[in-house]
Motif scaffolding. Sequence first.
Motif, PDB file in Angstrom:
ATOM      1  N   PHE A 142       0.837  -1.193   0.000  1.00 42.46           N
ATOM      2  CA  PHE A 142       0.000   0.000   0.000  1.00 42.46           C
ATOM      3  C   PHE A 142       0.873   1.245   0.000  1.00 42.46           C
ATOM      4  O   PHE A 142       1.822   1.361   0.781  1.00 42.46           O
ATOM      5  CB  PHE A 142      -0.915   0.048   1.218  1.00 42.46           C
ATOM      6  CG  PHE A 142      -1.588   1.386   1.399  1.00 42.46           C
ATOM      7  CD1 PHE A 142      -2.740   1.690   0.694  1.00 42.46           C
ATOM      8  CD2 PHE A 142      -1.043   2.348   2.240  1.00 42.46           C
ATOM      9  CE1 PHE A 142      -3.341   2.937   0.832  1.00 42.46           C
ATOM     10  CE2 PHE A 142      -1.641   3.595   2.388  1.00 42.46           C
ATOM     11  CZ  PHE A 142      -2.795   3.883   1.674  1.00 42.46           C
ATOM     12  N   THR A 143       0.535   2.181  -0.899  1.00 36.60           N
ATOM     13  CA  THR A 143       1.204   3.476  -0.946  1.00 36.60           C
ATOM     14  C   THR A 143       0.179   4.540  -1.319  1.00 36.60           C
ATOM     15  O   THR A 143      -0.592   4.344  -2.262  1.00 36.60           O
ATOM     16  CB  THR A 143       2.329   3.497  -1.993  1.00 36.60           C
ATOM     17  OG1 THR A 143       3.203   2.387  -1.794  1.00 36.60           O
ATOM     18  CG2 THR A 143       3.134   4.792  -1.898  1.00 36.60           C
ATOM     19  N   PRO A 144       0.131   5.673  -0.599  1.00 39.80           N
ATOM     20  CA  PRO A 144      -0.724   6.767  -1.069  1.00 39.80           C
ATOM     21  C   PRO A 144      -0.150   7.374  -2.343  1.00 39.80           C
ATOM     22  O   PRO A 144       1.071   7.510  -2.481  1.00 39.80           O
ATOM     23  CB  PRO A 144      -0.698   7.754   0.097  1.00 39.80           C
ATOM     24  CG  PRO A 144       0.526   7.430   0.861  1.00 39.80           C
ATOM     25  CD  PRO A 144       0.786   5.970   0.676  1.00 39.80           C
ATOM     26  N   LEU A 145      -1.021   7.704  -3.277  1.00 36.35           N
ATOM     27  CA  LEU A 145      -0.581   8.200  -4.581  1.00 36.35           C
ATOM     28  C   LEU A 145       0.355   9.397  -4.452  1.00 36.35           C
ATOM     29  O   LEU A 145       1.358   9.487  -5.182  1.00 36.35           O
ATOM     30  CB  LEU A 145      -1.799   8.569  -5.433  1.00 36.35           C
ATOM     31  CG  LEU A 145      -1.517   9.225  -6.786  1.00 36.35           C
ATOM     32  CD1 LEU A 145      -0.747   8.283  -7.700  1.00 36.35           C
ATOM     33  CD2 LEU A 145      -2.816   9.677  -7.448  1.00 36.35           C
ATOM     34  N   PHE A 194      -7.040  16.492 -11.041  1.00 37.21           N
ATOM     35  CA  PHE A 194      -7.081  17.183  -9.758  1.00 37.21           C
ATOM     36  C   PHE A 194      -6.670  16.314  -8.565  1.00 37.21           C
ATOM     37  O   PHE A 194      -6.713  16.796  -7.430  1.00 37.21           O
ATOM     38  CB  PHE A 194      -8.487  17.736  -9.507  1.00 37.21           C
ATOM     39  CG  PHE A 194      -8.874  18.856 -10.421  1.00 37.21           C
ATOM     40  CD1 PHE A 194      -8.461  20.154 -10.160  1.00 37.21           C
ATOM     41  CD2 PHE A 194      -9.656  18.623 -11.535  1.00 37.21           C
ATOM     42  CE1 PHE A 194      -8.827  21.202 -11.003  1.00 37.21           C
ATOM     43  CE2 PHE A 194     -10.028  19.655 -12.385  1.00 37.21           C
ATOM     44  CZ  PHE A 194      -9.602  20.954 -12.119  1.00 37.21           C
ATOM     45  N   ALA A 195      -6.284  15.065  -8.795  1.00 35.40           N
ATOM     46  CA  ALA A 195      -6.042  14.139  -7.681  1.00 35.40           C
ATOM     47  C   ALA A 195      -5.023  14.689  -6.691  1.00 35.40           C
ATOM     48  O   ALA A 195      -3.907  15.058  -7.057  1.00 35.40           O
ATOM     49  CB  ALA A 195      -5.558  12.798  -8.224  1.00 35.40           C
ATOM     50  N   THR A 196      -5.431  14.745  -5.433  1.00 34.96           N
ATOM     51  CA  THR A 196      -4.504  15.121  -4.363  1.00 34.96           C
ATOM     52  C   THR A 196      -3.901  13.899  -3.701  1.00 34.96           C
ATOM     53  O   THR A 196      -2.864  13.997  -3.039  1.00 34.96           O
ATOM     54  CB  THR A 196      -5.213  15.977  -3.300  1.00 34.96           C
ATOM     55  OG1 THR A 196      -6.345  15.259  -2.795  1.00 34.96           O
ATOM     56  CG2 THR A 196      -5.662  17.301  -3.888  1.00 34.96           C
ATOM     57  N   ARG A 219      -7.582   9.350  -6.924  1.00 33.41           N
ATOM     58  CA  ARG A 219      -7.304   8.401  -8.018  1.00 33.41           C
ATOM     59  C   ARG A 219      -6.732   7.138  -7.399  1.00 33.41           C
ATOM     60  O   ARG A 219      -5.682   7.162  -6.753  1.00 33.41           O
ATOM     61  CB  ARG A 219      -6.293   9.039  -8.984  1.00 33.41           C
ATOM     62  CG  ARG A 219      -5.853   8.185 -10.169  1.00 33.41           C
ATOM     63  CD  ARG A 219      -6.934   8.103 -11.224  1.00 33.41           C
ATOM     64  NE  ARG A 219      -6.421   8.031 -12.578  1.00 33.41           N
ATOM     65  CZ  ARG A 219      -5.954   6.928 -13.178  1.00 33.41           C
ATOM     66  NH1 ARG A 219      -5.905   5.803 -12.530  1.00 33.41           N
ATOM     67  NH2 ARG A 219      -5.541   6.987 -14.431  1.00 33.41           N
ATOM     68  N   HIS A 220      -7.456   5.998  -7.548  1.00 32.90           N
ATOM     69  CA  HIS A 220      -7.055   4.740  -6.921  1.00 32.90           C
ATOM     70  C   HIS A 220      -6.671   3.702  -7.983  1.00 32.90           C
ATOM     71  O   HIS A 220      -7.205   3.692  -9.094  1.00 32.90           O
ATOM     72  CB  HIS A 220      -8.193   4.160  -6.081  1.00 32.90           C
ATOM     73  CG  HIS A 220      -8.793   5.123  -5.102  1.00 32.90           C
ATOM     74  ND1 HIS A 220      -8.101   5.629  -4.037  1.00 32.90           N
ATOM     75  CD2 HIS A 220     -10.042   5.668  -5.049  1.00 32.90           C
ATOM     76  CE1 HIS A 220      -8.883   6.440  -3.343  1.00 32.90           C
ATOM     77  NE2 HIS A 220     -10.067   6.493  -3.946  1.00 32.90           N
ATOM     78  N   TYR A 269     -11.733   8.089  -9.348  1.00 25.55           N
ATOM     79  CA  TYR A 269     -11.623   7.045 -10.371  1.00 25.55           C
ATOM     80  C   TYR A 269     -10.787   5.900  -9.810  1.00 25.55           C
ATOM     81  O   TYR A 269      -9.746   6.123  -9.172  1.00 25.55           O
ATOM     82  CB  TYR A 269     -10.966   7.581 -11.645  1.00 25.55           C
ATOM     83  CG  TYR A 269     -10.660   6.487 -12.654  1.00 25.55           C
ATOM     84  CD1 TYR A 269     -11.696   5.821 -13.299  1.00 25.55           C
ATOM     85  CD2 TYR A 269      -9.353   6.096 -12.927  1.00 25.55           C
ATOM     86  CE1 TYR A 269     -11.428   4.805 -14.204  1.00 25.55           C
ATOM     87  CE2 TYR A 269      -9.085   5.086 -13.839  1.00 25.55           C
ATOM     88  CZ  TYR A 269     -10.126   4.437 -14.474  1.00 25.55           C
ATOM     89  OH  TYR A 269      -9.867   3.429 -15.357  1.00 25.55           O
ATOM     90  N   THR A 270     -11.254   4.667 -10.037  1.00 27.68           N
ATOM     91  CA  THR A 270     -10.567   3.474  -9.551  1.00 27.68           C
ATOM     92  C   THR A 270     -10.317   2.509 -10.693  1.00 27.68           C
ATOM     93  O   THR A 270     -11.247   2.164 -11.435  1.00 27.68           O
ATOM     94  CB  THR A 270     -11.403   2.761  -8.469  1.00 27.68           C
ATOM     95  OG1 THR A 270     -11.666   3.662  -7.395  1.00 27.68           O
ATOM     96  CG2 THR A 270     -10.666   1.540  -7.940  1.00 27.68           C
TER      97      THR A 270
END
Length: 441
Positions: free
Chosen positions: A125-128, A160-162, A195-196, A223-224
Amino acid sequence: MTIHQTITAAATPAEQRFLDLYASVCDRLPGAGVPAVRAWREEALDAFAALGVPHRRVEAWKYTDLRALMTAVHPLGGLDAGARADVDASIGRALANIDSYRAVFAGGKFRPDLSTIQGAPGISFTPLCAKLKSEADAAATLAALSLPKGDVVAALSTAFATSGALISIAPGKKLDKPIHLIVIASCEANAYALRHAIKLGDGAEASIIETHVGAGASQAWSYTALDIGKGAALKHARLTQSAAALHLASAKVTLGERAVYEPTHAAIGGALTRSEGTIHFTGPNARATYNAAILARGHSHVDFTLVVDHAAPHCESRELVKAVLDDRAKGVFQGKVAVQRGAQKTDGKQMANALLLSNDAEFDSKPELEIFADDVVCGHGATAGQLDEDLMFYLRARGIPEAQARALLIAAFVGAALDTIDNEGLHTALDEKVAAWLAAK
Protein backbone atom coordinates in the motif's frame (compact mmCIF):
# COMPACT_ATOMS: atom_id res chain seq x y z
CA MET A 1 -0.20 24.31 -26.77
CA THR A 2 -2.61 21.90 -25.09
CA ILE A 3 -6.24 21.40 -26.00
CA HIS A 4 -7.58 23.01 -22.83
CA GLN A 5 -5.56 26.13 -23.60
CA THR A 6 -6.82 26.37 -27.16
CA ILE A 7 -10.53 25.93 -26.35
CA THR A 8 -10.70 28.12 -23.26
CA ALA A 9 -12.22 30.99 -25.23
CA ALA A 10 -14.95 28.69 -26.60
CA ALA A 11 -15.63 26.79 -23.37
CA THR A 12 -19.08 26.97 -21.84
CA PRO A 13 -19.35 28.28 -18.27
CA ALA A 14 -19.64 24.66 -17.08
CA GLU A 15 -16.23 23.73 -18.51
CA GLN A 16 -14.66 27.08 -17.66
CA ARG A 17 -15.26 26.52 -13.95
CA PHE A 18 -13.01 23.46 -14.02
CA LEU A 19 -10.38 25.06 -16.25
CA ASP A 20 -10.20 28.07 -13.93
CA LEU A 21 -9.95 25.80 -10.90
CA TYR A 22 -7.04 23.91 -12.45
CA ALA A 23 -5.23 27.13 -13.30
CA SER A 24 -5.56 28.26 -9.68
CA VAL A 25 -4.22 25.03 -8.12
CA CYS A 26 -1.90 23.42 -10.69
CA ASP A 27 1.25 24.72 -9.00
CA ARG A 28 0.14 23.36 -5.62
CA LEU A 29 -0.93 19.86 -6.63
CA PRO A 30 1.24 16.90 -5.55
CA GLY A 31 4.14 16.47 -7.98
CA ALA A 32 3.67 19.93 -9.50
CA GLY A 33 7.45 20.28 -9.83
CA VAL A 34 7.88 16.97 -11.66
CA PRO A 35 7.47 17.39 -15.45
CA ALA A 36 6.07 13.88 -15.98
CA VAL A 37 3.37 14.46 -13.36
CA ARG A 38 2.46 17.86 -14.81
CA ALA A 39 2.18 16.30 -18.27
CA TRP A 40 0.04 13.45 -16.88
CA ARG A 41 -2.38 15.89 -15.29
CA GLU A 42 -2.57 18.16 -18.35
CA GLU A 43 -3.24 15.20 -20.62
CA ALA A 44 -6.21 14.38 -18.40
CA LEU A 45 -7.37 17.99 -18.46
CA ASP A 46 -7.10 17.97 -22.26
CA ALA A 47 -9.32 14.87 -22.31
CA PHE A 48 -11.87 16.64 -20.11
CA ALA A 49 -11.73 19.79 -22.25
CA ALA A 50 -12.39 17.74 -25.38
CA LEU A 51 -15.32 15.89 -23.79
CA GLY A 52 -16.86 18.82 -21.90
CA VAL A 53 -19.25 18.64 -18.97
CA PRO A 54 -21.86 15.98 -19.86
CA HIS A 55 -25.45 16.99 -20.52
CA ARG A 56 -28.67 15.22 -21.47
CA ARG A 57 -27.77 15.09 -25.17
CA VAL A 58 -24.83 12.82 -24.30
CA GLU A 59 -26.40 9.36 -24.38
CA ALA A 60 -24.55 7.94 -21.36
CA TRP A 61 -25.68 10.98 -19.32
CA LYS A 62 -29.20 11.21 -20.73
CA TYR A 63 -30.87 10.94 -17.31
CA THR A 64 -28.21 12.84 -15.35
CA ASP A 65 -27.62 16.26 -16.88
CA LEU A 66 -24.44 17.20 -15.05
CA ARG A 67 -24.27 20.60 -16.72
CA ALA A 68 -27.65 21.48 -15.21
CA LEU A 69 -27.21 19.68 -11.88
CA MET A 70 -23.71 20.92 -11.04
CA THR A 71 -24.01 24.69 -11.26
CA ALA A 72 -20.88 25.48 -9.22
CA VAL A 73 -17.45 23.98 -8.52
CA HIS A 74 -16.04 24.37 -5.02
CA PRO A 75 -12.38 25.18 -4.28
CA LEU A 76 -10.18 22.10 -4.27
CA GLY A 77 -9.47 20.61 -0.86
CA GLY A 78 -6.53 18.44 0.14
CA LEU A 79 -3.84 21.00 -0.70
CA ASP A 80 -3.15 22.24 2.81
CA ALA A 81 -2.71 20.61 6.19
CA GLY A 82 -4.86 17.54 6.80
CA ALA A 83 -8.36 18.21 8.07
CA ARG A 84 -9.55 16.97 11.43
CA ALA A 85 -11.62 13.80 11.15
CA ASP A 86 -13.58 11.57 13.48
CA VAL A 87 -14.10 8.25 11.72
CA ASP A 88 -16.70 6.94 14.18
CA ALA A 89 -18.78 10.10 13.92
CA SER A 90 -18.41 10.33 10.14
CA ILE A 91 -19.31 6.79 9.06
CA GLY A 92 -20.96 5.35 12.17
CA ARG A 93 -19.56 3.15 14.92
CA ALA A 94 -20.73 -0.14 13.37
CA LEU A 95 -18.86 0.49 10.12
CA ALA A 96 -15.83 1.96 11.87
CA ASN A 97 -15.52 -1.08 14.15
CA ILE A 98 -15.35 -3.67 11.36
CA ASP A 99 -12.14 -5.65 11.82
CA SER A 100 -10.16 -4.63 8.75
CA TYR A 101 -7.00 -3.21 7.25
CA ARG A 102 -8.09 0.41 7.21
CA ALA A 103 -6.96 3.17 4.84
CA VAL A 104 -8.48 6.56 5.68
CA PHE A 105 -8.55 9.57 3.36
CA ALA A 106 -9.98 12.68 5.02
CA GLY A 107 -10.15 16.08 3.40
CA GLY A 108 -8.39 14.77 0.26
CA LYS A 109 -5.36 13.48 2.17
CA PHE A 110 -4.22 10.08 3.41
CA ARG A 111 -4.35 9.88 7.19
CA PRO A 112 -1.73 7.39 8.46
CA ASP A 113 -2.70 8.16 12.06
CA LEU A 114 -6.22 6.81 11.42
CA SER A 115 -5.13 3.89 9.20
CA THR A 116 -3.95 0.35 9.90
CA ILE A 117 -3.15 -0.91 6.39
CA GLN A 118 0.52 0.06 6.52
CA GLY A 119 2.70 -3.03 6.71
CA ALA A 120 -0.20 -5.50 6.45
CA PRO A 121 1.06 -8.96 5.35
CA GLY A 122 0.66 -9.61 1.62
CA ILE A 123 -0.53 -6.07 0.91
CA SER A 124 1.55 -3.39 -0.77
CA PHE A 125 0.00 0.00 0.00
CA THR A 126 1.20 3.48 -0.95
CA PRO A 127 -0.72 6.77 -1.07
CA LEU A 128 -0.58 8.20 -4.58
CA CYS A 129 0.85 11.54 -3.45
CA ALA A 130 3.97 9.77 -2.12
CA LYS A 131 4.69 8.39 -5.61
CA LEU A 132 4.46 11.77 -7.33
CA LYS A 133 7.25 13.51 -5.44
CA SER A 134 10.22 12.35 -7.51
CA GLU A 135 10.81 11.81 -11.22
CA ALA A 136 11.92 8.19 -10.72
CA ASP A 137 8.93 7.12 -8.63
CA ALA A 138 6.49 9.06 -10.78
CA ALA A 139 7.69 7.52 -14.05
CA ALA A 140 7.08 3.96 -12.85
CA THR A 141 3.77 4.83 -11.22
CA LEU A 142 2.26 6.87 -14.03
CA ALA A 143 3.08 4.19 -16.59
CA ALA A 144 0.51 1.97 -14.84
CA LEU A 145 -2.13 4.70 -14.45
CA SER A 146 -3.51 4.99 -17.95
CA LEU A 147 -6.56 7.15 -18.62
CA PRO A 148 -9.65 5.46 -20.09
CA LYS A 149 -11.09 7.11 -23.18
CA GLY A 150 -14.35 8.99 -23.01
CA ASP A 151 -14.56 9.05 -19.19
CA VAL A 152 -15.15 12.58 -17.87
CA VAL A 153 -15.02 11.56 -14.20
CA ALA A 154 -11.73 9.70 -14.68
CA ALA A 155 -10.25 12.72 -16.45
CA LEU A 156 -11.26 15.11 -13.66
CA SER A 157 -10.08 12.71 -10.96
CA THR A 158 -6.68 12.43 -12.63
CA ALA A 159 -6.21 16.12 -13.32
CA PHE A 160 -7.08 17.18 -9.76
CA ALA A 161 -6.04 14.14 -7.68
CA THR A 162 -4.50 15.12 -4.36
CA SER A 163 -4.00 11.49 -3.35
CA GLY A 164 -5.42 8.00 -3.70
CA ALA A 165 -4.75 4.40 -2.76
CA LEU A 166 -2.24 2.30 -4.69
CA ILE A 167 -2.84 -1.26 -3.49
CA SER A 168 -1.32 -4.53 -4.68
CA ILE A 169 -2.17 -7.93 -3.20
CA ALA A 170 0.46 -10.61 -3.66
CA PRO A 171 -0.29 -13.62 -5.90
CA GLY A 172 -1.87 -16.48 -3.97
CA LYS A 173 -2.45 -14.33 -0.89
CA LYS A 174 -5.74 -14.91 0.94
CA LEU A 175 -6.45 -11.96 3.20
CA ASP A 176 -7.73 -12.83 6.66
CA LYS A 177 -9.81 -9.64 6.89
CA PRO A 178 -11.09 -7.00 4.48
CA ILE A 179 -9.40 -3.83 3.32
CA HIS A 180 -11.55 -0.86 4.35
CA LEU A 181 -11.09 2.23 2.23
CA ILE A 182 -12.71 5.15 4.06
CA VAL A 183 -13.10 8.47 2.23
CA ILE A 184 -14.40 11.46 4.19
CA ALA A 185 -15.19 14.75 2.46
CA SER A 186 -14.65 16.76 5.61
CA CYS A 187 -15.51 20.31 4.47
CA GLU A 188 -18.80 21.19 2.82
CA ALA A 189 -17.22 24.15 1.02
CA ASN A 190 -14.59 22.06 -0.82
CA ALA A 191 -14.27 19.64 -3.70
CA TYR A 192 -12.09 16.52 -3.45
CA ALA A 193 -10.46 14.34 -6.11
CA LEU A 194 -8.85 10.92 -5.62
CA ARG A 195 -7.30 8.40 -8.02
CA HIS A 196 -7.05 4.74 -6.92
CA ALA A 197 -5.41 1.66 -8.46
CA ILE A 198 -5.92 -1.82 -6.99
CA LYS A 199 -4.36 -5.04 -8.28
CA LEU A 200 -4.99 -8.64 -7.17
CA GLY A 201 -2.27 -11.07 -8.14
CA ASP A 202 -3.08 -14.43 -9.69
CA GLY A 203 -4.92 -16.71 -7.27
CA ALA A 204 -5.33 -14.02 -4.59
CA GLU A 205 -8.52 -13.73 -2.54
CA ALA A 206 -9.63 -10.52 -0.86
CA SER A 207 -12.52 -8.36 0.28
CA ILE A 208 -12.62 -4.59 -0.09
CA ILE A 209 -15.07 -2.26 1.62
CA GLU A 210 -15.36 1.33 0.44
CA THR A 211 -17.19 3.89 2.57
CA HIS A 212 -17.70 7.38 1.15
CA VAL A 213 -19.33 10.13 3.18
CA GLY A 214 -19.82 13.79 2.34
CA ALA A 215 -20.10 16.78 4.63
CA GLY A 216 -22.92 19.17 3.81
CA ALA A 217 -22.72 20.31 0.20
CA SER A 218 -19.22 18.96 -0.43
CA GLN A 219 -18.24 17.68 -3.87
CA ALA A 220 -16.15 14.60 -4.63
CA TRP A 221 -15.01 12.78 -7.73
CA SER A 222 -12.87 9.66 -7.93
CA TYR A 223 -11.62 7.05 -10.37
CA THR A 224 -10.57 3.47 -9.55
CA ALA A 225 -8.72 1.02 -11.80
CA LEU A 226 -9.16 -2.54 -10.52
CA ASP A 227 -7.20 -5.44 -12.01
CA ILE A 228 -8.19 -8.96 -10.89
CA GLY A 229 -5.65 -11.57 -11.93
CA LYS A 230 -6.04 -15.12 -13.18
CA GLY A 231 -7.99 -17.27 -10.73
CA ALA A 232 -8.29 -14.40 -8.23
CA ALA A 233 -11.47 -13.58 -6.31
CA LEU A 234 -12.65 -10.24 -4.93
CA LYS A 235 -15.70 -9.26 -2.90
CA HIS A 236 -16.21 -5.52 -3.16
CA ALA A 237 -18.75 -3.54 -1.12
CA ARG A 238 -19.19 0.18 -1.73
CA LEU A 239 -21.36 2.54 0.33
CA THR A 240 -22.01 6.19 -0.52
CA GLN A 241 -23.90 8.21 2.05
CA SER A 242 -24.56 11.91 2.42
CA ALA A 243 -27.39 14.35 2.88
CA ALA A 244 -26.64 17.11 0.40
CA ALA A 245 -23.29 16.23 -1.18
CA LEU A 246 -22.34 15.61 -4.79
CA HIS A 247 -20.43 12.41 -5.50
CA LEU A 248 -19.14 11.28 -8.91
CA ALA A 249 -17.29 7.98 -9.15
CA SER A 250 -15.97 5.92 -12.03
CA ALA A 251 -14.30 2.51 -12.07
CA LYS A 252 -12.80 0.14 -14.61
CA VAL A 253 -12.57 -3.52 -13.58
CA THR A 254 -10.55 -6.05 -15.58
CA LEU A 255 -11.10 -9.78 -14.99
CA GLY A 256 -8.55 -12.39 -15.96
CA GLU A 257 -9.17 -16.08 -16.66
CA ARG A 258 -11.34 -17.77 -13.98
CA ALA A 259 -11.46 -14.56 -11.94
CA VAL A 260 -14.47 -13.92 -9.70
CA TYR A 261 -15.75 -10.43 -8.90
CA GLU A 262 -18.67 -9.83 -6.53
CA PRO A 263 -19.46 -6.11 -6.08
CA THR A 264 -22.28 -4.74 -3.93
CA HIS A 265 -23.02 -1.02 -4.17
CA ALA A 266 -25.36 0.99 -1.96
CA ALA A 267 -26.22 4.69 -2.18
CA ILE A 268 -28.17 6.39 0.59
CA GLY A 269 -29.26 9.95 -0.05
CA GLY A 270 -27.08 12.67 -1.52
CA ALA A 271 -27.97 15.61 -3.71
CA LEU A 272 -26.32 13.91 -6.69
CA THR A 273 -24.64 10.52 -6.76
CA ARG A 274 -23.42 8.94 -9.98
CA SER A 275 -21.46 5.71 -9.89
CA GLU A 276 -20.41 4.43 -13.29
CA GLY A 277 -18.30 1.41 -14.05
CA THR A 278 -17.05 -1.01 -16.68
CA ILE A 279 -16.47 -4.69 -16.02
CA HIS A 280 -14.23 -6.10 -18.74
CA PHE A 281 -13.79 -9.87 -19.17
CA THR A 282 -10.39 -10.56 -20.71
CA GLY A 283 -10.06 -14.28 -19.92
CA PRO A 284 -12.45 -17.25 -20.18
CA ASN A 285 -14.50 -18.81 -17.37
CA ALA A 286 -14.67 -15.63 -15.29
CA ARG A 287 -17.72 -14.52 -13.33
CA ALA A 288 -19.12 -11.21 -12.04
CA THR A 289 -22.18 -10.74 -9.83
CA TYR A 290 -23.24 -7.12 -9.35
CA ASN A 291 -25.81 -6.13 -6.72
CA ALA A 292 -26.86 -2.56 -5.97
CA ALA A 293 -29.34 -0.70 -3.79
CA ILE A 294 -30.60 2.89 -3.92
CA LEU A 295 -32.39 4.62 -1.04
CA ALA A 296 -33.35 8.19 -1.88
CA ARG A 297 -35.90 10.81 -0.86
CA GLY A 298 -36.36 14.56 -1.06
CA HIS A 299 -34.72 15.81 -4.26
CA SER A 300 -31.93 13.22 -4.30
CA HIS A 301 -30.65 12.04 -7.66
CA VAL A 302 -28.84 8.67 -7.79
CA ASP A 303 -27.48 7.17 -11.02
CA PHE A 304 -25.86 3.74 -11.35
CA THR A 305 -24.43 3.20 -14.83
CA LEU A 306 -22.73 -0.09 -15.67
CA VAL A 307 -21.21 -1.60 -18.82
CA VAL A 308 -20.35 -5.31 -18.75
CA ASP A 309 -18.02 -6.11 -21.64
CA HIS A 310 -17.73 -9.82 -22.46
CA ALA A 311 -14.60 -10.13 -24.60
CA ALA A 312 -13.81 -13.75 -23.68
CA PRO A 313 -15.83 -16.99 -23.96
CA HIS A 314 -17.53 -18.98 -21.19
CA CYS A 315 -18.05 -16.03 -18.84
CA GLU A 316 -21.05 -15.22 -16.66
CA SER A 317 -22.45 -11.90 -15.44
CA ARG A 318 -25.41 -11.04 -13.24
CA GLU A 319 -26.73 -7.59 -12.31
CA LEU A 320 -29.50 -6.84 -9.83
CA VAL A 321 -30.50 -3.29 -8.81
CA LYS A 322 -33.10 -2.41 -6.17
CA ALA A 323 -34.23 1.21 -5.85
CA VAL A 324 -36.49 2.71 -3.16
CA LEU A 325 -37.54 6.27 -4.03
CA ASP A 326 -39.68 8.69 -2.07
CA ASP A 327 -40.82 12.32 -2.41
CA ARG A 328 -39.31 13.78 -5.62
CA ALA A 329 -36.22 11.57 -5.67
CA LYS A 330 -34.91 10.22 -8.95
CA GLY A 331 -33.14 6.91 -9.48
CA VAL A 332 -31.37 5.77 -12.64
CA PHE A 333 -29.96 2.45 -13.75
CA GLN A 334 -28.30 2.17 -17.14
CA GLY A 335 -27.05 -1.36 -17.66
CA LYS A 336 -25.41 -2.52 -20.86
CA VAL A 337 -24.19 -6.04 -21.58
CA ALA A 338 -21.88 -6.20 -24.61
CA VAL A 339 -20.83 -9.55 -26.06
CA GLN A 340 -17.90 -9.31 -28.44
CA ARG A 341 -17.19 -11.56 -31.42
CA GLY A 342 -15.70 -14.81 -30.21
CA ALA A 343 -17.19 -14.54 -26.71
CA GLN A 344 -19.26 -17.68 -27.19
CA LYS A 345 -21.10 -19.37 -24.31
CA THR A 346 -21.61 -16.03 -22.60
CA ASP A 347 -24.32 -16.05 -19.92
CA GLY A 348 -25.45 -12.53 -19.02
CA LYS A 349 -28.57 -11.35 -17.20
CA GLN A 350 -29.66 -8.11 -15.59
CA MET A 351 -32.70 -6.93 -13.65
CA ALA A 352 -33.72 -3.58 -12.16
CA ASN A 353 -36.62 -3.19 -9.71
CA ALA A 354 -37.89 0.09 -8.31
CA LEU A 355 -40.24 0.71 -5.40
CA LEU A 356 -41.90 4.12 -5.72
CA LEU A 357 -43.22 5.44 -2.41
CA SER A 358 -44.50 8.70 -3.90
CA ASN A 359 -46.37 9.70 -7.04
CA ASP A 360 -43.62 12.25 -7.71
CA ALA A 361 -40.70 9.80 -7.47
CA GLU A 362 -39.05 8.75 -10.73
CA PHE A 363 -37.06 5.73 -11.84
CA ASP A 364 -35.37 5.60 -15.25
CA SER A 365 -34.08 2.23 -16.41
CA LYS A 366 -32.26 1.67 -19.68
CA PRO A 367 -31.26 -1.99 -20.15
CA GLU A 368 -29.20 -2.77 -23.24
CA LEU A 369 -27.87 -5.86 -24.96
CA GLU A 370 -25.25 -5.58 -27.70
CA ILE A 371 -24.41 -9.06 -28.97
CA PHE A 372 -21.95 -10.05 -31.71
CA ALA A 373 -21.75 -13.79 -30.90
CA ASP A 374 -24.37 -16.41 -31.76
CA ASP A 375 -24.07 -18.95 -28.91
CA VAL A 376 -25.07 -16.93 -25.86
CA VAL A 377 -27.78 -16.71 -23.20
CA CYS A 378 -28.59 -13.09 -22.37
CA GLY A 379 -31.60 -11.30 -20.95
CA HIS A 380 -32.71 -8.18 -19.14
CA GLY A 381 -35.76 -6.79 -17.38
CA ALA A 382 -37.05 -3.85 -15.36
CA THR A 383 -40.04 -3.21 -13.11
CA ALA A 384 -41.39 -0.25 -11.16
CA GLY A 385 -44.32 -0.18 -8.75
CA GLN A 386 -45.66 0.63 -5.31
CA LEU A 387 -45.88 -1.39 -2.11
CA ASP A 388 -48.05 -4.48 -2.48
CA GLU A 389 -51.40 -3.69 -0.87
CA ASP A 390 -52.12 -7.37 -0.25
CA LEU A 391 -48.90 -7.79 1.70
CA MET A 392 -49.65 -4.62 3.65
CA PHE A 393 -53.10 -5.98 4.51
CA TYR A 394 -51.59 -9.31 5.55
CA LEU A 395 -49.19 -7.63 8.00
CA ARG A 396 -51.78 -5.14 9.30
CA ALA A 397 -54.26 -7.99 9.88
CA ARG A 398 -51.71 -9.55 12.21
CA GLY A 399 -51.49 -6.50 14.40
CA ILE A 400 -48.39 -4.87 12.88
CA PRO A 401 -48.67 -1.06 12.81
CA GLU A 402 -48.71 0.53 9.34
CA ALA A 403 -45.33 2.27 9.65
CA GLN A 404 -43.65 -0.91 10.85
CA ALA A 405 -45.31 -2.96 8.10
CA ARG A 406 -44.04 -0.53 5.46
CA ALA A 407 -40.55 -0.67 6.92
CA LEU A 408 -40.55 -4.48 6.93
CA LEU A 409 -41.61 -4.67 3.28
CA ILE A 410 -39.09 -2.04 2.16
CA ALA A 411 -36.25 -3.69 4.09
CA ALA A 412 -37.12 -7.05 2.52
CA PHE A 413 -37.18 -5.46 -0.93
CA VAL A 414 -33.72 -3.90 -0.50
CA GLY A 415 -32.43 -7.02 1.23
CA ALA A 416 -32.53 -8.97 -2.01
CA ALA A 417 -29.49 -6.94 -3.11
CA LEU A 418 -27.71 -6.52 0.23
CA ASP A 419 -28.18 -10.02 1.68
CA THR A 420 -25.42 -11.33 -0.57
CA ILE A 421 -22.87 -9.72 1.79
CA ASP A 422 -21.35 -12.43 3.96
CA ASN A 423 -19.27 -10.21 6.26
CA GLU A 424 -21.35 -10.19 9.43
CA GLY A 425 -20.07 -6.83 10.67
CA LEU A 426 -20.69 -5.14 7.34
CA HIS A 427 -24.12 -6.72 6.98
CA THR A 428 -25.12 -5.48 10.43
CA ALA A 429 -23.82 -1.99 9.67
CA LEU A 430 -25.77 -1.77 6.41
CA ASP A 431 -28.92 -3.04 8.11
CA GLU A 432 -28.53 -0.20 10.61
CA LYS A 433 -28.08 2.33 7.78
CA VAL A 434 -31.27 1.08 6.06
CA ALA A 435 -33.21 1.14 9.33
CA ALA A 436 -32.03 4.69 10.05
CA TRP A 437 -33.10 5.84 6.58
CA LEU A 438 -36.53 4.26 7.04
CA ALA A 439 -36.96 5.81 10.48
CA ALA A 440 -35.97 9.28 9.27
CA LYS A 441 -39.18 9.75 7.25
